[in-house]
Design an enzyme around this catalytic site. Structure first.
Site, short mmCIF file in Angstrom:
data_model
loop_
_atom_site.label_atom_id
_atom_site.label_comp_id
_atom_site.label_asym_id
_atom_site.label_seq_id
_atom_site.Cartn_x
_atom_site.Cartn_y
_atom_site.Cartn_z
N LYS A 1 21.57 21.15 -71.69
CA LYS A 1 21.39 22.61 -71.67
C LYS A 1 22.30 23.32 -72.66
CE LYS A 1 24.54 23.26 -67.77
NZ LYS A 1 24.76 23.81 -66.46
N THR B 1 31.18 17.66 -72.23
CA THR B 1 32.54 18.19 -72.17
C THR B 1 33.42 17.53 -73.22
OG1 THR B 1 32.34 18.64 -69.80
CG2 THR B 1 34.57 18.40 -70.67
N GLY C 1 28.41 14.81 -65.38
CA GLY C 1 29.84 15.00 -65.62
C GLY C 1 30.60 15.73 -64.54
N ALA D 1 36.01 9.32 -70.56
CA ALA D 1 34.83 9.21 -71.40
C ALA D 1 34.43 7.75 -71.61
CB ALA D 1 35.10 9.88 -72.76
N HIS E 1 53.81 -8.14 -89.48
CA HIS E 1 55.10 -7.48 -89.65
C HIS E 1 55.06 -6.65 -90.92
CE1 HIS E 1 59.41 -6.81 -89.61
NE2 HIS E 1 59.42 -7.12 -90.90
#
Ligand code: NAI
Length: 463
Positions: free
Chosen positions: A35, A42, A141, A318, A442
């Site tokens: 929508k 989010t 969500g 998530a 390293h």
């Protein structure tokens, strides 16, 4: 006749859009309902991505102000153009959400624009049109949890959504809840110059994390200027003139006090979001916390309806939602999709970062498991010294008998990147010795993980 798909996913957040793409890859005819004007939910629009954009910008500013001089780099007239910072955040979000649109086109996933509403157990309605599918997946969500006495207006009393949109650095930001959102967004505005006070109900910050890490995390944030009031609850917040007056009380009872702030951020958790779905029409059951009830294969009580991500039980992350999306698409394609909930990392994107995977010491103690601990500080690592990032350490926990890795906890530079190795180790059932015997390049920060693994056996090389 309603247009029919193999799968309709409701919601295009990381759970939903990943599920849609994976199902399309597996040859199914897929639609995803969203929508919002842009895809990504989010996370991409008002969560992970915009917050990381502002965390990066504010970190750059902080480094320029406080870190560069030590490198012999000087600058004058350092300032903040908040409008540009916010515009850049918008560009980052836009590029990400457009990316999902591109992926939908590439994978032939149909975006149904509008709000999905169940009209029966097999049909939904979107913008006045009916659609049917063999499988409907709820991936809607979560939403910020409200607090009695604190009315969010997203201007002065904000959730994470409003805290990402401020057009002025607040003089005093009061944060309710010392969880991930409060500390990440508190960090953004602290670095940009705000006084930050965090009110937390419990007597510690970040309750889900290993207690020792949390304690050190709090000390480091305190050095950065965060003020913490632990063991306190907020009982009300009222906007008066240009201030918000916040009333707090000791959680265990005692005298109330009032603190004046410019902006109040409410960050006490999130609730599953099912508003407007009309779950009743489908007969889908929710639990006592409003989450959609599912079995181990994401099936609800209604045949053909499934749910994944924040809207079901489990950590609201998530990447957890993404894993569930992939697993469910594969299950629906007749494969054996599976999520290992014991190896889901979590990261707090503050400076330094905090990251964890597997069990904490408290969890191991509660389970009565005997374990060994190996710790190694970033201070003793050459690369960390070169970076000037000395705070923190890696802490590994392994089974006392078998040496199997049980948990990894990191506070320090790039903890979020470093936890990936530990997650892989956990996923493969590695021992601390396996990690210790693996060659690490390293000079890199990853050597701190190797040294912590050596320390499990009492033989670190560089301390
Ligand atoms: P949270 O659950 O992380 O923390 C909420 C905090 O508020 C807890 O410490 C809790 O004890 C405290 N609290 C609860 N009621 C309170 C009250 N009345 N007064 C004072 N303190 C109170 O929730 P948060 O930070 O709102 O985040 C929501 C969700 O979003 C979490 O599940 C989190 O994992 C997720 N998230 C994850 C991120 C990441 O992975 N980096 C970033 C942002 C959010």
């Amino acid at each position: 006749m309603a247009e029919t798909f193999d799968i309709i996913v409701i919601g295009s957040g990381p759970g939903g859009y990943v599920c849609a793409i994976r199902a399309a890859q597996l040859g199914m005819k897929v639609a995803c309902v969203e929508k919002r004007a842009t895809l990504g939910g989010t996370c991409l629009n008002i969560g992970c991505i915009p917050s990381k954009a502002l965390l990066q910008s504010s970190e750059n500013f902080h480094e320029l102000q406080h870190g560069f001089a030590d490198h012999g780099i000087t600058a004058s007239n350092i300032g903040i153009d908040l409008a540009r910072m916010q515009a850049r955040k918008g560009e980052v979000v836009g590029a990400n959400t457009k990316g999902i649109e591109f992926l939908f086109k590439k994978n032939k996933v149909t975006w149904l624009k509008g709000e999905a509403k169940f009209s029966s157990p097999t049909e939904i309605e979107v913008a006045g049109t009916a659609y049917a599918a063999k499988s409907i997946i709820i991936a809607t969500g979560s939403d910020s949890a409200p607090l009695r006495g604190v009315t969010v207006d997203e201007q002065r009393i904000v959730t994470s959504t409003g805290a990402l949109e401020l057009d002025k650095v607040p003089g005093h930001l009061l944060v309710i809840g010392a969880g991930v959102i409060g500390l990440e967004l508190g960090s953004v505005w602290r670095r940009l110059g705000a006084e930050v006070t965090v009110i937390e109900y419990l007597d510690r910050i970040t309750p889900g994390l290993d207690a020792e890490i949390s304690k050190n995390f709090q000390q480091i944030l305190t050095k950065q200027g965060f003020r913490f009031k632990l063991g306190h609850k907020v009982t009300g917040a009222t906007v008066e003139g240009d201030k918000v007056n916040v009333t707090i009380e000791p959680a265990k009872g005692g005298d109330a006090e009032t603190i004046a702030a410019d902006i109040v951020l409410l960050a006490i958790g999130r609730n599953a979001y099912t508003a407007g779905l009309n779950l009743e029409a489908a007969g889908v059951e929710t639990d006592e916390r409003g989450r959609v009830k599912t079995d181990a294969h994401y099936a609800t009580n209604v045949p053909g309806i499934y749910a994944i991500g924040d809207v079901i039980a489990g950590p609201m992350l998530a990447h957890k939602a993404e894993e569930e999306g992939v697993a469910l698409a594969e299950i629906l394609a007749g494969q054996h999709g599976h999520v290992n909930y014991g190896a889901i990392p979590s990261v707090v994107y503050t400076w330094p970062e905090v990251a964890a995977v597997g069990q904490t010491e408290e969890e191991l103690k509660a389970a009565g498991l005997a374990y060994k601990v190996g710790k190694f500080p970033f201070m003793a690592n050459g690369r960390a010294r070169a970076m000037g990032a000395l705070d923190g350490y890696v802490k590994l926990l392994s089974d006392k008998e078998t040496d199997k890795l049980l948990g990894a906890h990191i506070i320090g530079p790039d903890a979020g990147g470093l936890i990936a190795e530990c997650t892989l180790a956990l996923e493969f059932g590695a021992s601390a010795e396996d990690v210790a015997r693996t060659c690490h390049a390293h000079p890199t920060l990853s050597e701190v993980v190797k040294e912590a693994a050596l320390a499990v056996d009492g033989r670190p090389l560089h301390i």
